[in-house]
Design a protein around this motif. Sequence first.
Motif, PDB file in Angstrom:
ATOM      1  N   UNK A   1       0.761  -1.025   0.048  1.00 52.20           N
ATOM      2  CA  UNK A   1       0.222   0.076   0.062  1.00 52.20           C
ATOM      3  C   UNK A   1       0.881   1.265   0.049  1.00 52.20           C
ATOM      4  N   UNK A   2       0.118   2.531  -0.009  1.00 54.71           N
ATOM      5  CA  UNK A   2       0.971   3.695   0.028  1.00 54.71           C
ATOM      6  C   UNK A   2       1.495   4.189   1.318  1.00 54.71           C
ATOM      7  N   UNK A   3       2.652   4.306   1.386  1.00 47.26           N
ATOM      8  CA  UNK A   3       3.001   4.811   2.893  1.00 47.26           C
ATOM      9  C   UNK A   3       2.407   6.016   3.477  1.00 47.26           C
ATOM     10  N   UNK A   4       2.095   6.925   2.480  1.00 45.30           N
ATOM     11  CA  UNK A   4       1.585   8.013   2.915  1.00 45.30           C
ATOM     12  C   UNK A   4       0.051   7.928   3.484  1.00 45.30           C
ATOM     13  N   UNK A   5      -0.569   6.687   3.237  1.00 36.12           N
ATOM     14  CA  UNK A   5      -1.778   6.472   4.083  1.00 36.12           C
ATOM     15  C   UNK A   5      -1.560   5.761   5.151  1.00 36.12           C
ATOM     16  N   UNK A   6      -0.546   4.628   4.855  1.00 30.89           N
ATOM     17  CA  UNK A   6      -0.312   3.514   5.918  1.00 30.89           C
ATOM     18  C   UNK A   6       0.201   4.391   7.248  1.00 30.89           C
ATOM     19  N   UNK A   7       1.490   4.933   7.017  1.00 27.75           N
ATOM     20  CA  UNK A   7       2.167   5.287   8.070  1.00 27.75           C
ATOM     21  C   UNK A   7       1.438   5.945   8.927  1.00 27.75           C
ATOM     22  N   UNK A   8       0.615   7.238   8.701  1.00 24.42           N
ATOM     23  CA  UNK A   8      -0.293   7.816   9.682  1.00 24.42           C
ATOM     24  C   UNK A   8      -1.081   7.111  10.463  1.00 24.42           C
ATOM     25  N   UNK A   9      -1.720   5.817   9.783  1.00 19.93           N
ATOM     26  CA  UNK A   9      -2.741   4.986  10.340  1.00 19.93           C
ATOM     27  C   UNK A   9      -1.921   4.350  11.482  1.00 19.93           C
ATOM     28  N   UNK A  10      -0.678   3.701  11.145  1.00 18.27           N
ATOM     29  CA  UNK A  10      -0.009   3.062  12.237  1.00 18.27           C
ATOM     30  C   UNK A  10       0.292   3.802  13.170  1.00 18.27           C
ATOM     31  N   UNK A  11       0.759   5.304  12.965  1.00 16.93           N
ATOM     32  CA  UNK A  11       1.088   6.245  14.011  1.00 16.93           C
ATOM     33  C   UNK A  11       0.145   6.206  15.027  1.00 16.93           C
ATOM     34  N   UNK A  12      -1.129   6.536  14.426  1.00 19.32           N
ATOM     35  CA  UNK A  12      -2.275   6.542  15.136  1.00 19.32           C
ATOM     36  C   UNK A  12      -2.615   5.201  16.091  1.00 19.32           C
ATOM     37  N   UNK A  13      -2.685   4.028  15.447  1.00 18.48           N
ATOM     38  CA  UNK A  13      -2.646   2.728  16.137  1.00 18.48           C
ATOM     39  C   UNK A  13      -1.668   2.595  17.203  1.00 18.48           C
ATOM     40  N   UNK A  14      -0.511   3.031  17.075  1.00 20.87           N
ATOM     41  CA  UNK A  14       0.279   2.958  18.271  1.00 20.87           C
ATOM     42  C   UNK A  14       0.211   3.853  19.222  1.00 20.87           C
ATOM     43  N   UNK A  15      -0.257   4.906  18.685  1.00 24.05           N
ATOM     44  CA  UNK A  15      -0.608   5.926  20.244  1.00 24.05           C
ATOM     45  C   UNK A  15      -1.651   5.247  20.685  1.00 24.05           C
ATOM     46  N   UNK A  16      -2.845   4.921  20.462  1.00 21.33           N
ATOM     47  CA  UNK A  16      -3.717   4.137  21.064  1.00 21.33           C
ATOM     48  C   UNK A  16      -3.263   3.042  21.652  1.00 21.33           C
ATOM     49  N   UNK A  17      -2.526   2.083  21.136  1.00 20.27           N
ATOM     50  CA  UNK A  17      -2.265   0.987  21.934  1.00 20.27           C
ATOM     51  C   UNK A  17      -1.335   1.566  23.209  1.00 20.27           C
ATOM     52  N   UNK A  18      -0.352   2.384  22.939  1.00 18.09           N
ATOM     53  CA  UNK A  18       0.709   2.776  24.004  1.00 18.09           C
ATOM     54  C   UNK A  18      -0.195   3.765  24.912  1.00 18.09           C
ATOM     55  N   UNK A  19      -1.406   4.226  24.536  1.00 19.17           N
ATOM     56  CA  UNK A  19      -2.068   5.147  25.503  1.00 19.17           C
ATOM     57  C   UNK A  19      -1.374   6.665  25.453  1.00 19.17           C
ATOM     58  N   UNK A  20      -0.903   7.013  24.147  1.00 24.12           N
ATOM     59  CA  UNK A  20      -0.243   8.342  23.995  1.00 24.12           C
ATOM     60  C   UNK A  20      -1.212   9.283  23.688  1.00 24.12           C
TER      61      UNK A  20
END
Lengths: 320, 233
Positions: A301-320
């Motif tokens: 997939x397109x990194x410009x779509x996927x990287x921000x989604x992953x960042x958000x997911x990591x934030x949720x997961x780590x409670x940041x």
Amino acid sequence: MAKILVFTELHGSHVKGVTLEILGKLAGHTVDVAAIGAIPAEAIADLAKFGAANVHSLKGANLEKYTPEGYANALKGFIAGGSYDYVFAGATSLGKDLLPRVATMFDAGMASEVTNFIMEGDKFAGTRPLFAGKCFAKVELQGPKPHFVTVRPNALGMNANPTAGAASVKEDAVDAGAIRAMIKDIVKGASEKLDLTEANIIVSGGRAMKDAANFKILEEMANVIGATVGASRAAVDSGFAPHAMQVGQTGKTVAPSLYIACGISGAIQHLAGMRTSKVIVAINTDPDAPIFTKADYGIVGDLFTIVPIMTQEFKNLLGK
Amino acid sequence: MNIFVCVKQVPDTETKIVPSGDGSFIETSSIKWIMNPYDEFAVEQALLVQAANAGSTVTVVRVGSVKDTEALRTAMAMGADDAFLVEAADNLDSYMIAKALKGAIEKSGKTPDLILSGKQAIDDDCLQVPQILATMLNLPSVSVVVGYEGSATDITVKREVEGGALEVYGVKLPAMIACNKGINTPRYASLPGIMKAKKKPLTTLSLADVGVSDADKRVKYSNFQLPPEKPPG
Ligand SMILES: Cc1cc2nc3c(=O)[nH]c(=O)nc-3n(C[C@H](O)[C@H](O)[C@H](O)COP(=O)(O)OP(=O)(O)OC[C@H]3O[C@@H](n4cnc5c(N)ncnc54)[C@H](O)[C@@H]3O)c2cc1C
Ligand SMILES: Cc1cc2nc3c(=O)[nH]c(=O)nc-3n(C[C@H](O)[C@H](O)[C@H](O)COP(=O)(O)OP(=O)(O)OC[C@H]3O[C@@H](n4cnc5c(N)ncnc54)[C@H](O)[C@@H]3O)c2cc1C
């Protein structure tokens, strides 16, 4: 039993992680540690936990900052009084520069940047990659002692059940001797983060990043998960990132627990620098990109779509 | 100034590496050899310093097999004046290589004002030879250098360390400097340069000529193997 010295650098109030990796691997041997300058209490506590017998603080004039000659003369003087069989250090910028000089002062040999080793009784046997990780070989040392070894950071891993040591602190006066390459200034790097070679997590961008400003999205992800940002040579040559960030055959060799490659095709010279990473994740629009043959997890997939989604997911997961 | 450059010949980065049958080294018969990429920066720096200091000479030295002298010819095609080859197996250890380089420099009859090298060879990645050579010659030296300026007697160099930080050193020549990418942009050898290089002097020496013997061997390596393959995920 072999008498062993581990030379360590200090990093703020701690020793570098690679020092503790080496100590943990040498459990069962009597191992001394030496550092230049005063050694903070936290560092001594870590060294004790991982089994250091004596901790030598080497002191003398003109040793406030690293200079190749000053440190080499000081360490040589200390080692000459200690009848050591082996001297180990991390394969850091400083270790790689310093140890060959000291080894030569003893007319001794050195094994460079081993990724693993064993002590068979008194004898060292190491393993190291060469031809950019395309092949491995066994290294042994012979000739005058002590023998010298540098160890790649993050390669051995931490000993989960280290044997504690006394870590008795001793002060030793050393002489930096004549210094002909004088340090005039230190220019801070762009990044205060852990260097690529020591980072536990790396997020790298390739040519697909398109420009330097876009590296911001990688930095955002890196900040959330405590990673250091790297780059492919195509990204460096295109001016998106400085050479200090380049991973690969003509850049840095890294071995993090997690390597996330964003828009990197996986050329052999890039793989050379990161193939020993424990888990590799690749994001690429091309399902046939060679990087996927080395990746443990691949996202097409397109990194410009996927990287921000992953960042958000990591934030949720780590409670940041 | 008498300027020396150490150049190593390494397998082309695209080369497929195959351990030899007995695991003692790699198969070298089908390898295409190139000049170690970091050594191109060293040759370029030597030529820049030569241009800035009239009457200087640039001599390239290499330790390795005679099969192919690509690296030395390329350096001379770029503009170096002459070359020394110490004929030896391609797998000596760093200590022996440095001792052989020192011997070759002494044999040239010229006292070095500046010795340049690459920061590392991309085949073995030891990052040892420059520091060992400098220590053997009792010269100051700085490695991983990305910036160079100065005169025929005093130079200022920048050494790259962790996190892209730079240590700035003031060094009195003679000295040994190991170059990293970023120090300059290496020139390409021109066609006339390549033609001229064929006529430039290349002196071949043996290990015995430079005082190196088996007693100098410090590192023993064996058991060459391919890396364990990661299962595709
Ligand atoms: C599997 C294996 C493991 C090895 N492990 C070790 C080890 O741990 N310790 C050890 O001492 N040796 C070791 N060797 C020997 C080693 O590979 C090299 O031949 C030697 O150490 C040179 O180091 P390098 O090529 O990494 O050069 P580096 O020190 O990385 O090279 C830096 C610069 O020095 C100059 N230079 C290097 N070699 C030459 C040369 N032949 N001629 C002219 N200039 C040169 C070049 O300018 C180069 O850019 C090993 C060899 C093998 C095959
Ligand atoms: C002597 C030598 C030494 C070298 N040393 C190194 C080195 O140290 N390090 C190194 O990295 N390279 C090195 N190289 C270069 C190497 O061969 C490759 O050219 C380089 O790694 C390619 O970089 P890249 O993967 O970023 O670019 P490309 O190969 O151009 O790949 C870009 C990738 O991004 C994908 N893509 C495009 N758009 C998107 C998007 N929007 N989202 C997701 N994916 C996308 C494409 O499908 C493609 O796979 C060296 C080469 C030589 C000859």
